[in-house]
Design a protein around this motif. Sequence first.
Motif, PDB file in Angstrom:
ATOM      1  N   GLN A  17     -27.089  11.520   2.178  1.00  0.00           N
ATOM      2  CA  GLN A  17     -26.468  12.463   1.252  1.00  0.00           C
ATOM      3  C   GLN A  17     -25.155  13.003   1.816  1.00  0.00           C
ATOM      4  OE1 GLN A  17     -27.631  12.887  -1.764  1.00  0.00           O
ATOM      5  NE2 GLN A  17     -29.423  11.594  -1.376  1.00  0.00           N
ATOM      6  N   GLN A  18     -25.160  13.376   3.083  1.00  0.00           N
ATOM      7  CA  GLN A  18     -23.947  13.888   3.713  1.00  0.00           C
ATOM      8  C   GLN A  18     -22.970  12.768   4.040  1.00  0.00           C
ATOM      9  OE1 GLN A  18     -25.383  16.157   7.055  1.00  0.00           O
ATOM     10  NE2 GLN A  18     -25.947  17.921   5.807  1.00  0.00           N
ATOM     11  N   MET A  19     -23.501  11.556   4.230  1.00  0.00           N
ATOM     12  CA  MET A  19     -22.641  10.427   4.573  1.00  0.00           C
ATOM     13  C   MET A  19     -21.684  10.096   3.438  1.00  0.00           C
ATOM     14  SD  MET A  19     -23.800   6.666   5.967  1.00  0.00           S
ATOM     15  CE  MET A  19     -24.350   6.099   4.364  1.00  0.00           C
ATOM     16  N   ARG A  20     -22.107  10.320   2.191  1.00  0.00           N
ATOM     17  CA  ARG A  20     -21.249  10.016   1.049  1.00  0.00           C
ATOM     18  C   ARG A  20     -19.979  10.865   1.052  1.00  0.00           C
ATOM     19  NH1 ARG A  20     -25.795  10.267  -3.772  1.00  0.00           N
ATOM     20  NH2 ARG A  20     -27.153   8.586  -3.004  1.00  0.00           N
ATOM     21  N   LEU A  21     -20.068  12.093   1.554  1.00  0.00           N
ATOM     22  CA  LEU A  21     -18.949  13.015   1.494  1.00  0.00           C
ATOM     23  C   LEU A  21     -17.824  12.661   2.458  1.00  0.00           C
ATOM     24  CD1 LEU A  21     -20.994  16.354   1.320  1.00  0.00           C
ATOM     25  CD2 LEU A  21     -20.120  14.978  -0.587  1.00  0.00           C
ATOM     26  N   VAL A  22     -18.151  11.932   3.519  1.00  0.00           N
ATOM     27  CA  VAL A  22     -17.149  11.659   4.560  1.00  0.00           C
ATOM     28  C   VAL A  22     -16.968  10.156   4.770  1.00  0.00           C
ATOM     29  CG1 VAL A  22     -17.509  13.850   5.766  1.00  0.00           C
ATOM     30  CG2 VAL A  22     -18.952  11.894   6.309  1.00  0.00           C
ATOM     31  N   MET A  23     -17.349   9.356   3.770  1.00  0.00           N
ATOM     32  CA  MET A  23     -17.342   7.911   3.934  1.00  0.00           C
ATOM     33  C   MET A  23     -15.941   7.364   4.208  1.00  0.00           C
ATOM     34  SD  MET A  23     -18.962   5.109   4.145  1.00  0.00           S
ATOM     35  CE  MET A  23     -20.605   5.521   3.574  1.00  0.00           C
ATOM     36  N   GLY A  24     -14.928   7.844   3.495  1.00  0.00           N
ATOM     37  CA  GLY A  24     -13.569   7.304   3.621  1.00  0.00           C
ATOM     38  C   GLY A  24     -13.029   7.383   5.029  1.00  0.00           C
ATOM     39  N   ARG A  25     -13.014   8.586   5.585  1.00  0.00           N
ATOM     40  CA  ARG A  25     -12.474   8.762   6.941  1.00  0.00           C
ATOM     41  C   ARG A  25     -13.369   8.105   7.986  1.00  0.00           C
ATOM     42  NH1 ARG A  25     -12.771  15.182   7.206  1.00  0.00           N
ATOM     43  NH2 ARG A  25     -12.515  14.865   4.969  1.00  0.00           N
ATOM     44  N   SER A  26     -14.664   8.067   7.694  1.00  0.00           N
ATOM     45  CA  SER A  26     -15.599   7.493   8.670  1.00  0.00           C
ATOM     46  C   SER A  26     -15.410   5.988   8.807  1.00  0.00           C
ATOM     47  CB  SER A  26     -17.044   7.803   8.261  1.00  0.00           C
ATOM     48  OG  SER A  26     -17.269   9.193   8.235  1.00  0.00           O
ATOM     49  N   VAL A  27     -15.067   5.307   7.717  1.00  0.00           N
ATOM     50  CA  VAL A  27     -14.819   3.862   7.785  1.00  0.00           C
ATOM     51  C   VAL A  27     -13.659   3.567   8.717  1.00  0.00           C
ATOM     52  CG1 VAL A  27     -14.082   1.845   6.466  1.00  0.00           C
ATOM     53  CG2 VAL A  27     -15.811   3.374   5.520  1.00  0.00           C
ATOM     54  N   LEU A  28     -12.601   4.359   8.609  1.00  0.00           N
ATOM     55  CA  LEU A  28     -11.437   4.169   9.478  1.00  0.00           C
ATOM     56  C   LEU A  28     -11.803   4.427  10.932  1.00  0.00           C
ATOM     57  CD1 LEU A  28      -8.429   3.620   9.846  1.00  0.00           C
ATOM     58  CD2 LEU A  28      -8.003   6.052   9.378  1.00  0.00           C
ATOM     59  N   ILE A  29     -12.569   5.501  11.178  1.00  0.00           N
ATOM     60  CA  ILE A  29     -12.989   5.813  12.541  1.00  0.00           C
ATOM     61  C   ILE A  29     -13.854   4.688  13.108  1.00  0.00           C
ATOM     62  CG2 ILE A  29     -14.323   7.408  13.960  1.00  0.00           C
ATOM     63  CD1 ILE A  29     -13.576   9.620  12.004  1.00  0.00           C
ATOM     64  N   ALA A  30     -14.759   4.167  12.260  1.00  0.00           N
ATOM     65  CA  ALA A  30     -15.660   3.110  12.717  1.00  0.00           C
ATOM     66  C   ALA A  30     -14.897   1.837  13.052  1.00  0.00           C
ATOM     67  CB  ALA A  30     -16.709   2.826  11.644  1.00  0.00           C
TER      68      ALA A  30
ATOM     69  N   GLY B  40     -18.652  16.644  12.551  1.00  0.00           N
ATOM     70  CA  GLY B  40     -19.873  16.059  13.079  1.00  0.00           C
ATOM     71  C   GLY B  40     -20.440  14.977  12.177  1.00  0.00           C
ATOM     72  N   GLN B  41     -20.453  15.223  10.872  1.00  0.00           N
ATOM     73  CA  GLN B  41     -20.961  14.227   9.945  1.00  0.00           C
ATOM     74  C   GLN B  41     -20.038  13.013   9.870  1.00  0.00           C
ATOM     75  OE1 GLN B  41     -23.963  14.093   8.314  1.00  0.00           O
ATOM     76  NE2 GLN B  41     -24.371  15.788   9.721  1.00  0.00           N
ATOM     77  N   SER B  42     -18.740  13.232  10.034  1.00  0.00           N
ATOM     78  CA  SER B  42     -17.809  12.100  10.059  1.00  0.00           C
ATOM     79  C   SER B  42     -18.082  11.209  11.262  1.00  0.00           C
ATOM     80  CB  SER B  42     -16.364  12.611  10.100  1.00  0.00           C
ATOM     81  OG  SER B  42     -16.056  13.379   8.953  1.00  0.00           O
ATOM     82  N   ILE B  43     -18.315  11.836  12.417  1.00  0.00           N
ATOM     83  CA  ILE B  43     -18.627  11.072  13.626  1.00  0.00           C
ATOM     84  C   ILE B  43     -19.940  10.326  13.469  1.00  0.00           C
ATOM     85  CG2 ILE B  43     -19.187  11.280  16.079  1.00  0.00           C
ATOM     86  CD1 ILE B  43     -17.277  13.676  16.189  1.00  0.00           C
TER      87      ILE B  43
ATOM     88  N   ILE C 136     -21.744   3.094  10.682  1.00  0.00           N
ATOM     89  CA  ILE C 136     -20.972   1.908  10.304  1.00  0.00           C
ATOM     90  C   ILE C 136     -20.656   1.066  11.529  1.00  0.00           C
ATOM     91  CG2 ILE C 136     -18.823   1.124   9.210  1.00  0.00           C
ATOM     92  CD1 ILE C 136     -18.792   3.780   7.670  1.00  0.00           C
ATOM     93  N   ASP C 137     -20.332   1.744  12.628  1.00  0.00           N
ATOM     94  CA  ASP C 137     -20.026   1.051  13.880  1.00  0.00           C
ATOM     95  C   ASP C 137     -21.227   0.246  14.364  1.00  0.00           C
ATOM     96  OD1 ASP C 137     -18.921   0.203  16.204  1.00  0.00           O
ATOM     97  OD2 ASP C 137     -18.519   2.181  17.031  1.00  0.00           O
ATOM     98  N   ASP C 138     -22.419   0.824  14.228  1.00  0.00           N
ATOM     99  CA  ASP C 138     -23.619   0.105  14.655  1.00  0.00           C
ATOM    100  C   ASP C 138     -23.878  -1.121  13.795  1.00  0.00           C
ATOM    101  OD1 ASP C 138     -24.163   1.664  16.783  1.00  0.00           O
ATOM    102  OD2 ASP C 138     -26.015   2.523  16.033  1.00  0.00           O
ATOM    103  N   ILE C 139     -23.630  -1.026  12.497  1.00  0.00           N
ATOM    104  CA  ILE C 139     -23.796  -2.182  11.614  1.00  0.00           C
ATOM    105  C   ILE C 139     -22.842  -3.303  12.038  1.00  0.00           C
ATOM    106  CG2 ILE C 139     -23.502  -3.031   9.264  1.00  0.00           C
ATOM    107  CD1 ILE C 139     -26.009  -1.438   9.616  1.00  0.00           C
ATOM    108  N   ILE C 140     -21.590  -2.932  12.334  1.00  0.00           N
ATOM    109  CA  ILE C 140     -20.613  -3.922  12.782  1.00  0.00           C
ATOM    110  C   ILE C 140     -21.050  -4.531  14.114  1.00  0.00           C
ATOM    111  CG2 ILE C 140     -18.226  -4.272  13.537  1.00  0.00           C
ATOM    112  CD1 ILE C 140     -17.403  -2.044  11.626  1.00  0.00           C
ATOM    113  N   GLY C 141     -21.451  -3.666  15.063  1.00  0.00           N
ATOM    114  CA  GLY C 141     -21.845  -4.149  16.387  1.00  0.00           C
ATOM    115  C   GLY C 141     -23.064  -5.050  16.347  1.00  0.00           C
ATOM    116  N   LEU C 142     -24.078  -4.659  15.565  1.00  0.00           N
ATOM    117  CA  LEU C 142     -25.281  -5.484  15.468  1.00  0.00           C
ATOM    118  C   LEU C 142     -24.993  -6.812  14.779  1.00  0.00           C
ATOM    119  CD1 LEU C 142     -27.907  -2.737  14.555  1.00  0.00           C
ATOM    120  CD2 LEU C 142     -27.727  -3.995  16.702  1.00  0.00           C
ATOM    121  N   SER C 143     -24.077  -6.800  13.814  1.00  0.00           N
ATOM    122  CA  SER C 143     -23.687  -8.053  13.153  1.00  0.00           C
ATOM    123  C   SER C 143     -22.990  -8.981  14.136  1.00  0.00           C
ATOM    124  CB  SER C 143     -22.774  -7.750  11.961  1.00  0.00           C
ATOM    125  OG  SER C 143     -23.424  -6.921  11.006  1.00  0.00           O
ATOM    126  N   LEU C 144     -22.153  -8.411  14.989  1.00  0.00           N
ATOM    127  CA  LEU C 144     -21.470  -9.223  15.992  1.00  0.00           C
ATOM    128  C   LEU C 144     -22.465  -9.802  17.000  1.00  0.00           C
ATOM    129  CD1 LEU C 144     -18.314  -7.007  16.669  1.00  0.00           C
ATOM    130  CD2 LEU C 144     -18.424  -9.147  15.395  1.00  0.00           C
TER     131      LEU C 144
END
Length: 280
Positions: free
Chosen positions: A98-111, A168-171, A177-185
């Motif tokens: 629920q909180q992830m939806r609010l900060v998805m845009g900036r979080s993708v860039l950070i990830a 905090g929620q952005s991090i 997202i970072d974990d999804i990328i890392g596990l895929s790699l």
Amino acid sequence: MSNSTDNGFELTIGEIETLLIICGYLGGLWTAGRAFEVFGLPSYLGQILTGVLLGPGIWDVVPFTVGFEDEGRTIWSVMGSIGALLFLFESGLSVNLQQMRLVMGRSVLIALVGALGPISLSYLLFYGILSKDLFPSTMSASFSLSPTSIGLTTRLLLETRQFRTVAGQSILTASFIDDIIGLSLFLMLITIASGELNPATLPLLLVYVSLLVVFGLVCAIVVFPYVYKLLLKVRERPKKNIQVRDELLLGLMVASLFLFGYVGSLIGSELIGTFVAGVS
């Protein structure tokens, strides 16, 4: 030297020494964590440092994989694998959709920066400067630095009282997202090591991972909230600390852990499956 053999259970001197080493290692983790807390530092930093020092890379105190029957694994390496799966499952539980939806845009860039930055620097160091082989040395080192531990991130945010803030929620979302990328790699690296990766299978592998993540999100948003509402209708038992609904909920969590883990193993690695199970 061994125990009584009447019940068929025996411990050799080497096995007893291994048990003592494990106990000493766990005690060292606890002591280091408390020592760091005394100096106002996060306890997990001391635990990580202890693990690095006592691990096979430096002092080699902790039992390592030294052969077990026909599979080349010890019981300790099996327990370590189980621990890794449960740790990823617990990390997934820390995600608040629920909180992830609010900060998805900036979080993708950070990830993306958090994932691709370490990979690029590791590639430059290992392949460009140290002249290591592209596979497996450079790729293994690069991909291992990509994932961000959601469990440690959550713990740090809670200790600093930043968990419920926007930052905090952005991090935390970026870590997801970072974990999804890392596990895929890592999944791609495992597939390369097995000799099954080719230009045709790589897009298919990414599609499978994406479908698994989407299925987990659908379960988390639609299916499991409905199931939880049904569990709330289960009648409580008076004077019982553990209710039937709690037992059913635990069973549902364990079942989803095995289900997603099994699907992940069909794709190539149960790690990503157990992580998605925690998210869902």
